[in-house]
Write an enzyme that holds these catalytic residues in place. Structure first.
Site, PDB file in Angstrom:
ATOM      1  CG  HIS A 142      39.842  45.741  44.983  1.00 17.26           C
ATOM      2  ND1 HIS A 142      39.390  44.980  43.942  1.00 17.26           N
ATOM      3  CD2 HIS A 142      39.092  45.390  46.066  1.00 17.26           C
ATOM      4  CE1 HIS A 142      38.407  44.204  44.359  1.00 17.26           C
ATOM      5  NE2 HIS A 142      38.209  44.419  45.643  1.00 17.26           N
ATOM      6  CG  HIS A 161      37.867  45.599  50.209  1.00 17.43           C
ATOM      7  ND1 HIS A 161      36.726  46.210  49.750  1.00 17.43           N
ATOM      8  CD2 HIS A 161      38.050  44.519  49.405  1.00 17.43           C
ATOM      9  CE1 HIS A 161      36.238  45.521  48.721  1.00 17.43           C
ATOM     10  NE2 HIS A 161      37.027  44.494  48.490  1.00 17.43           N
ATOM     11  NE  ARG A 182      35.579  46.165  41.557  1.00 21.18           N
ATOM     12  CZ  ARG A 182      35.971  46.716  42.700  1.00 21.18           C
ATOM     13  NH1 ARG A 182      35.685  46.152  43.847  1.00 21.18           N
ATOM     14  NH2 ARG A 182      36.648  47.843  42.715  1.00 21.18           N
ATOM     15  CE1 TYR A 201      35.623  40.695  43.302  1.00 24.65           C
ATOM     16  CE2 TYR A 201      37.862  41.036  44.100  1.00 24.65           C
ATOM     17  CZ  TYR A 201      36.517  41.350  44.129  1.00 24.65           C
ATOM     18  OH  TYR A 201      36.072  42.317  44.993  1.00 24.65           O
ATOM     19  CE1 TYR A 253      38.122  40.230  49.226  1.00 25.79           C
ATOM     20  CE2 TYR A 253      37.189  39.722  47.077  1.00 25.79           C
ATOM     21  CZ  TYR A 253      37.762  40.629  47.956  1.00 25.79           C
ATOM     22  OH  TYR A 253      37.979  41.915  47.557  1.00 25.79           O
TER      23      TYR A 253
END
Ligand code: FE
Lengths: 187, 260
Positions: B179, B181, B176, B166, B127
């Site tokens: 995905h 959000h 995870r 990640y 991120y």
């Protein structure tokens, strides 16, 4: 409200929304220079009483004239640079969004809601919270008859935005434990 | 037990226990839950962050402010916001995708002109956030934030790159699944939704306490987009379709199409 379609499940906002959801002037709901602004501020804490430094607080409310129609322009953009211009300084959109800081602290600067709906609707998101929570920050301790008025006094008190001084009200949110905030269900 | 000692087997056993309890209740006549419980302890951060008192139902109040909600318009988005691959001087690395679908209320009515926001990791699983310390490369040509308004059919559409999986620190070797959000508004504040979209066939699904916090399989399936070949563009991008249904009472105003 059940309907024909099953809903999409909620998922946590996670820890990394911070570069995406908050926007310039997200907490400046009142028009610039308005003489009657009120700041609602407080801390968000977990079941240990520790600050939650990665919560997002959204507020929604009626305009002082009672209108619940809302207006666009909360996150007004600059079509040239793509940046955030902030609100136009005149319209009252009714919507605020702020992230808590490292102390779990948040604040919005707004206008007092009308007597018919004398509260800010407050929506809480956080890492670790699978499904957001609704509560209300009331500007009166005279909550109208209904399920909230029937709560024990100590629980009802968690719904009050406590006046601290002229134009300043305190609204702490405790998601768990001692003096846990009353959260609402709208099904 | 610290998260570094907590094994995947331990977390998986806790997940299985919660799923079995729900399956048993459903077999005995309970309705399958649509949303995750807030006290889903396999996701360790939920332990101190869920209320212990029951929520107070205030559904009887037709004057509630929450039956209305914020509105957004063309001033709140720019033309480039829906294309996450064009927000920097160069092209981001990764597999270019389009993600599209409709936003509906529980009656199947389109949610029109409302704000859809998304954020995601880059193709390497990193991120653009200061606190993300995963040692995967940042991409100078990718921030991973998008916005658009739904059209008259309730449709949204984004162009982006497929995010990477990640690691995180819920337990030892926690990863995870890839995905995106999503944040959505309906016509009432009660319809507000923040959720995550997943990609079909991801082998990480069974290990992830966040996806598995949705305890009903049919509900979990609703978080997984479908690969849609008709949305793929030749020599350009792969297409995924994901429809979203907002829960909660919709605004009391009748949908104009219902008056026909
Ligand atoms: Fe994520």
């Amino acid at each position: 409200m059940p309907g024909v379609l099953p809903p999409t499940p909620s998922q946590t906002v996670g820890p990394f929304y911070g570069y995406a959801l908050p926007f310039t002037g997200g907490g400046d709901i009142a028009p610039a220079g308005h003489p009657d602004t009120v700041t609602v501020h407080g801390y968000v804490r977990d079941g240990n009483g520790d600050p939650i430094p990665d919560a997002v607080i959204e507020t929604w409310q009626a305009a002082p004239d009672g209108s619940l129609a809302g207006l666009p322009g909360s996150l007004r953009r600059d079509p040239v640079t793509g940046g955030f211009l902030g609100r136009n300084g005149v319209d009252f959109t009714g919507f605020g969004r702020v992230a808590t800081d490292a102390d779990g602290y948040w604040a919005v600067r707004t206008l007092t809601p009308p007597d018919a709906t004398p509260y800010l609707s407050v929506c809480v998101f956080a890492r670790g919270l699978m499904h957001h929570l609704y509560t209300r920050a009331y500007f009166t301790d005279d909550i109208p008859a209904g399920p909230l008025a029937e709560l024990p006094a100590a629980r009802r008190a968690t719904l009050l935005a406590v006046p601290e001084s002229d134009g300043l009200r305190r609204f702490d949110i405790r998601v768990q434990g001692e003096r846990e905030t009353v959260f609402l269900d709208f099904r | 037990m610290s998260s570094a000692e907590l094994t995947q087997d331990h977390i998986s056993a806790e997940i299985a226990e919660r799923h079995e309890a729900v399956a048993k209740a459903v077999a005995e006549g309970a309705r399958a839950p649509h949303h995750p419980p807030r006290d889903f302890t396999p996701y360790r951060s939920s332990i101190l962050r869920h209320p212990q008192q029951p929520l107070i139902a205030v559904d009887g109040d037709p004057e509630a402010a929450e039956l209305h909600g914020p509105v957004f318009g063309v001033t709140d988005v720019t033309d480039l916001d829906a294309d996450l691959t064009r927000q920097h001087a160069g092209e981001p690395l990764g597999e270019r995708i389009t993600v599209t679908g409709r936003v509906l209320d529980r009656h199947g009515r389109p949610v029109r002109g409302q704000l859809v926001e998304l954020w995601q990791a880059n193709a390497s699983g990193r991120y653009a956030h200061q606190r993300d310390q995963h040692p995967a490369p940042l991409d100078p040509n990718f921030t991973g934030v998008g916005r658009c308004l739904t059209d008259d059919q309730g449709q949204y559409s984004f162009t982006t790159v497929k995010p990477g999986a990640y690691p995180w620190r819920n337990h030892l070797n926690a990863w995870r699944p890839a995905h995106i959000h999503f944040s959505l508004f309906g016509t009432a504040f009660t319809q507000r939704l923040v959720t995550q979209m997943y990609f079909p066939g991801d082998p990480l699904f069974p290990y992830d306490p966040i996806l598995q916090s949705v305890t009903d399989q049919a509900a979990r399936d609703r978080l997984v987009a479908a690969y849609d070949h008709s949305l793929s563009r030749p020599e350009w991008s792969l297409g995924y379709r994901w429809d979203i249904v907002l829960d909660g009472p919709a605004a009391t105003l009748p949908d104009p199409e219902e008056n026909h």
